[in-house]
Design a protein around this motif. Structure first.
Motif, PDB file in Angstrom:
ATOM      1  N   VAL A  24       0.842  -1.196   0.000  1.00  0.00           N
ATOM      2  CA  VAL A  24       0.000   0.000   0.000  1.00  0.00           C
ATOM      3  C   VAL A  24       0.877   1.245   0.000  1.00  0.00           C
ATOM      4  O   VAL A  24       2.007   1.223   0.491  1.00  0.00           O
ATOM      5  CB  VAL A  24      -0.936  -0.012   1.231  1.00  0.00           C
ATOM      6  N   GLY A  25       0.356   2.328  -0.569  1.00  0.00           N
ATOM      7  CA  GLY A  25       1.067   3.594  -0.577  1.00  0.00           C
ATOM      8  C   GLY A  25       0.962   4.316   0.749  1.00  0.00           C
ATOM      9  O   GLY A  25       0.263   3.884   1.670  1.00  0.00           O
ATOM     10  N   ILE A  26       1.676   5.432   0.847  1.00  0.00           N
ATOM     11  CA  ILE A  26       1.634   6.238   2.068  1.00  0.00           C
ATOM     12  C   ILE A  26       0.932   7.563   1.785  1.00  0.00           C
ATOM     13  O   ILE A  26       0.958   8.086   0.668  1.00  0.00           O
ATOM     14  CB  ILE A  26       3.047   6.517   2.621  1.00  0.00           C
TER      15      ILE A  26
ATOM     16  N   GLY B 236       0.896   8.090   7.745  1.00  0.00           N
ATOM     17  CA  GLY B 236       0.398   6.719   7.759  1.00  0.00           C
ATOM     18  C   GLY B 236       0.222   6.174   6.357  1.00  0.00           C
ATOM     19  O   GLY B 236       0.514   6.842   5.350  1.00  0.00           O
ATOM     20  N   VAL B 237      -0.248   4.944   6.273  1.00  0.00           N
ATOM     21  CA  VAL B 237      -0.486   4.333   4.973  1.00  0.00           C
ATOM     22  C   VAL B 237      -1.884   4.693   4.480  1.00  0.00           C
ATOM     23  O   VAL B 237      -2.740   5.129   5.249  1.00  0.00           O
ATOM     24  CB  VAL B 237      -0.318   2.793   5.030  1.00  0.00           C
ATOM     25  N   LEU B 238      -2.104   4.511   3.197  1.00  0.00           N
ATOM     26  CA  LEU B 238      -3.407   4.799   2.610  1.00  0.00           C
ATOM     27  C   LEU B 238      -4.448   3.785   3.103  1.00  0.00           C
ATOM     28  O   LEU B 238      -4.089   2.728   3.631  1.00  0.00           O
ATOM     29  CB  LEU B 238      -3.302   4.760   1.085  1.00  0.00           C
TER      30      LEU B 238
ATOM     31  N   GLY C 186       8.198   0.606  -5.306  1.00  0.00           N
ATOM     32  CA  GLY C 186       9.244   0.928  -4.344  1.00  0.00           C
ATOM     33  C   GLY C 186       8.715   1.126  -2.939  1.00  0.00           C
ATOM     34  O   GLY C 186       9.352   0.738  -1.953  1.00  0.00           O
ATOM     35  N   VAL C 187       7.541   1.736  -2.828  1.00  0.00           N
ATOM     36  CA  VAL C 187       6.905   1.946  -1.523  1.00  0.00           C
ATOM     37  C   VAL C 187       6.258   0.654  -1.035  1.00  0.00           C
ATOM     38  O   VAL C 187       6.365   0.293   0.148  1.00  0.00           O
ATOM     39  CB  VAL C 187       5.859   3.068  -1.607  1.00  0.00           C
TER      40      VAL C 187
ATOM     41  N   SER D 243       6.131  -1.486   2.717  1.00  0.00           N
ATOM     42  CA  SER D 243       4.906  -0.981   3.340  1.00  0.00           C
ATOM     43  C   SER D 243       4.603  -1.643   4.674  1.00  0.00           C
ATOM     44  O   SER D 243       3.907  -1.081   5.513  1.00  0.00           O
ATOM     45  CB  SER D 243       3.711  -1.126   2.391  1.00  0.00           C
ATOM     46  N   ARG D 244       5.148  -2.826   4.894  1.00  0.00           N
ATOM     47  CA  ARG D 244       4.926  -3.467   6.195  1.00  0.00           C
ATOM     48  C   ARG D 244       5.547  -2.624   7.306  1.00  0.00           C
ATOM     49  O   ARG D 244       4.928  -2.412   8.358  1.00  0.00           O
ATOM     50  CB  ARG D 244       5.508  -4.877   6.192  1.00  0.00           C
TER      51      ARG D 244
END
Length: 390
Positions: free
Chosen positions: A188-190, A315-317, A233-234, A238-239
């Motif tokens: 997931v993205g940020i 945070g993450v999306l 790359g993100v 993401s973890r």
């Protein structure tokens, strides 16, 4: 004839159906959406990364704590088998420079059509717009456009996906009926609260960078979006980002601090900083914008900052914007054949299970591998039960 039911028409469910039908089980696939394979088709929009061509140990390591459980399944159906499976459906594949394997046509629809034709030839029946609502006297109950339908099968494979991309069918609505680990966004993205000056960079790729968070490092690229930073790359780290680890970006991963400092020291008289960065180290507009966004006030010595630019993120999306999810059916509640311990004859596969892995071919291969494993086990169980009743 033994009868089998598969709930969920994604890659894991279709593979389970194929395994059961190939063994002689009469199979019904029940899918909540108007068509099967919707998430597979979405993945095909970016080329359909089937698997990763790498050593078995390296491939398995990507699954981290779930690796010991998944090991026999990925040994039975790993990268080589995924390639052969796609080629068996008439799809030529190729391996990219990073080891990722794709169909040459770079889309999923031809593969899915060929697969559905194969399943049809095996006698698999597909029912769409059938949403599973639970059990009644051991039978599966569905809400359908024609009203409630009840299916009693000798064996059932659950393959209803995780909890991301609800519009494609994976909404996690089934979780309340089982003992599950909580769903978490994966790949997931940020979220980034950009300043107004970043708007002109929305949609711009940030190439050839190294991102680091929580001891994890990813060498690749990402994209600046209105929501934040997204892309492979993100996703690969993401973890750690999900846990709130600080994020740094190396804008020039091929240069040491000393070499970068040397290049930056050759500034022409009259050059603006932007022009100097472009001339001295070929820093493109996207990278320059990130440097200005997160590096101000800029120090005299830019090299260390450019090698470890701290990225402020919020945070993450949201989970529904994630490629996949962690969480789901706990392996402790399943036996080695992926059968639910408290519901004999019911198996589970795919993203319903509590595992996660980075993008890059791992996700799809594991869905297919667990689907095949559960389907074969279900077929064996069905026939063993039939024999026991004779």
């Amino acid at each position: 004839m033994a009868t089998g039911l598969v709930i969920g028409g994604g890659p894991a469910g279709l593979m389970a159906a194929e395994a059961m039908a190939s063994a002689g089980v009469s199979v019904i696939v029940a899918e909540a959406k108007p068509s099967v394979g919707r998430k597979l088709l979405m993945a095909g929009k970016s080329g359909l990364n089937l698997t990763k061509d790498e050593a078995a140990g390296d491939f398995l390591a990507a699954f981290e704590e779930a690796a010991p459980v998944l090991a026999p399944m990925l040994a039975a159906f790993g990268p080589a088998e995924a390639r052969a499976w796609a080629e068996g459906l008439g799809q030529e594949v190729f391996t990219g420079s990073t080891g990722r394997v794709f169909p040459k046509v770079m889309k999923a629809s031809p593969l899915l059509r060929a697969w559905m034709a194969r399943l049809d030839g095996l006698g698999v029946t597909v029912r769409t717009r059938w949403r599973w609502t639970g059990w009644r006297d051991g039978a599966a109950v569905f809400a359908t456009p024609e009203g409630e339908q009840v299916v009693a099968a000798d064996v059932t494979v659950l393959a209803m996906g995780g909890a991301s991309w609800a519009r494609l069918g994976s909404d996690g609505g089934w979780a309340g009926q089982f003992d599950t680990a909580p769903f978490l966004a994966a790949n997931v993205g940020i979220a980034v609260n950009w300043s107004e000056r970043m708007a002109e960079q929305f949609g711009a790729p940030v190439k050839a960078v190294a991102l680091s968070a929580g001891g994890r490092m990813s060498r690749g690229e990402c994209v600046i979006t209105a929501r934040g930073l997204e892309g492979a790359g993100v996703y690969a780290i993401s973890r750690a980002l999900r846990d709130g680890a600080p994020l740094t970006v190396d804008l020039m991963p091929d240069l040491t601090v000393e070499r970068l400092r040397e290049k930056l020291g050759r500034r022409r008289r009259g050059d603006s900083l932007s022009s100097h960065l472009r001339r001295a180290v070929r820093l493109d507009p996207a990278k320059r914008s990130l440097l200005m966004e997160f590096g101000r006030p800029l120090p005299e010595d830019l090299a260390p900052l450019m090698k470890a630019l701290p990225v402020r993120y919020a945070g993450v999306l949201p989970m529904d914007q994630a490629i996949s999810t962690a969480g789901g059916l706990r392996f402790a509640g399943l036996d080695a054949q992926l059968m639910l311990r408290d519901r004999p004859g019911v198996f589970a596969a795919g993203e319903m299970l509590d595992w996660e892995a980075p993008t890059g071919g791992y996700l799809l291969t594991a869905c297919l591998a667990t689907g095949l494993w559960a389907g074969r086990a279900a077929a064996g169980y069905a026939f063993s039960e039939s024999t026991a009743r004779l």
